[in-house]
Design a protein around this motif. Structure first.
Motif, mmCIF file in Angstrom:
data_model
loop_
_atom_site.group_PDB
_atom_site.id
_atom_site.type_symbol
_atom_site.label_atom_id
_atom_site.label_comp_id
_atom_site.label_asym_id
_atom_site.label_seq_id
_atom_site.Cartn_x
_atom_site.Cartn_y
_atom_site.Cartn_z
ATOM 1 N N GLN A 38 0.854 -1.192 0.000
ATOM 2 C CA GLN A 38 0.000 0.000 0.000
ATOM 3 C C GLN A 38 0.882 1.232 0.000
ATOM 4 N N TYR A 39 0.766 2.031 -1.053
ATOM 5 C CA TYR A 39 1.432 3.323 -1.102
ATOM 6 C C TYR A 39 0.490 4.380 -0.537
ATOM 7 N N PRO A 40 1.014 5.521 -0.096
ATOM 8 C CA PRO A 40 0.173 6.547 0.535
ATOM 9 C C PRO A 40 -1.025 6.925 -0.329
ATOM 10 N N ASN A 41 -2.197 6.953 0.300
ATOM 11 C CA ASN A 41 -3.448 7.355 -0.353
ATOM 12 C C ASN A 41 -3.831 6.474 -1.530
ATOM 13 N N ARG A 42 -3.388 5.248 -1.506
ATOM 14 C CA ARG A 42 -3.740 4.292 -2.549
ATOM 15 C C ARG A 42 -4.316 3.033 -1.921
ATOM 16 N N ALA A 87 7.064 1.646 1.558
ATOM 17 C CA ALA A 87 5.602 1.557 1.550
ATOM 18 C C ALA A 87 5.172 0.724 2.749
ATOM 19 N N THR A 109 5.760 -1.248 7.898
ATOM 20 C CA THR A 109 6.257 -0.129 7.092
ATOM 21 C C THR A 109 7.705 -0.400 6.719
ATOM 22 N N ARG B 110 -12.066 7.811 1.722
ATOM 23 C CA ARG B 110 -11.787 8.255 3.094
ATOM 24 C C ARG B 110 -13.053 8.884 3.630
#
Lengths: 114, 114
Positions: A38-42, A87, A109, B110
């Motif tokens: 999982q990448y940020p905001n994905r 990630a 992480t 979100r």
């Protein structure tokens, strides 16, 4: 009940070094194991799976995972880490009995430093 | 490559209001799921849906939650009367005919409850 554990909240490695992200599982019957990133905001992106066969499975982006039945582990590995690998990584087991839902570990992480 | 799409990307709602989260799964997939991820916590299963009915739901999925596949393409999650603790990232996922195939996730919605 099925469960997955990721014992490390964070793993730090230097770019170019090998990386390992640990996962252990507890299931009744055969385990069907997955790794997601999982990448940020994905959302979660599928990396690789173990269903049956060779204990070393290869996946996307150069990642591989080693299934060890005696140790009930499914560790994620990569021979040479990239900064872009930084990630959140999730190990999961799939419930094959009822609905096929995924049961996730807590997530690890990965921080790769240049 | 086909993707799971979710709308909206961010929803802000007053406590007690109804909210509908929308998903378009990959077109030939048969199994549909909703998961949620509270900030800093692991991804939790909410509900699975197959053949136009719920196949499994978690303890989280109480009477305030419902799912629908109204038109053969959309898959929605409704929360009737939102609570502060419903604030989370909600992910939709879908998979093919067999549980041996991975689930594919959308980028999530979100949900922020004020």
């Amino acid at each position: 009940a099925q469960s997955v554990a990721q014992p490390e909240d964070q793993v730090n490695v230097a770019e170019g070094n090998p990386l390992t992200v640990k996962c252990t599982y507890s299931v009744s019957g055969n385990p069907y194991l997955f790794w997601y990133v999982q990448y940020p905001n994905r959302g979660l992106q599928f990396l690789l799976k173990y269903i049956t066969g060779d204990n070393l499975v290869k996946g996307s982006y150069g990642f591989e995972a080693e299934f060890n039945k005696s140790q009930t582990s499914f560790h994620l590995k990569k021979p040479s880490a990239l900064v872009s690998d930084s990630a959140l990584y999730f190990c999961a087991v799939r419930d094959m009995e009822v609905s096929g839902k995924l049961i996730f570990g807590q997530g690890t992480t990965l921080q790769v430093k240049p | 490559e086909p993707e799971v799409t979710q709308t909206p990307s961010h929803q802000v709602t007053q406590m007690g209001q109804e909210v509908i989260l929308r998903c378009v799964p990959i077109s030939n997939h048969l199994y549909f799921y909703w998961y949620r991820q509270i900030l800093g916590q692991k991804v939790e299963f909410l509900v699975s849906f197959y053949n136009n009915e719920i196949s499994e739901k978690s303890e989280i999925f109480d009477d305030q939650f419902s799912v629908e596949r109204p038109d053969g393409s959309n898959f929605t999650l409704k929360i009737r009367s939102t609570k502060l603790e419903d604030s989370a990232m909600y992910f939709c996922a879908s998979s093919e005919r067999t549980f041996y195939q991975p689930q594919h996730f959308g980028d999530g919605t979100r949900l922020s409850i004020l």
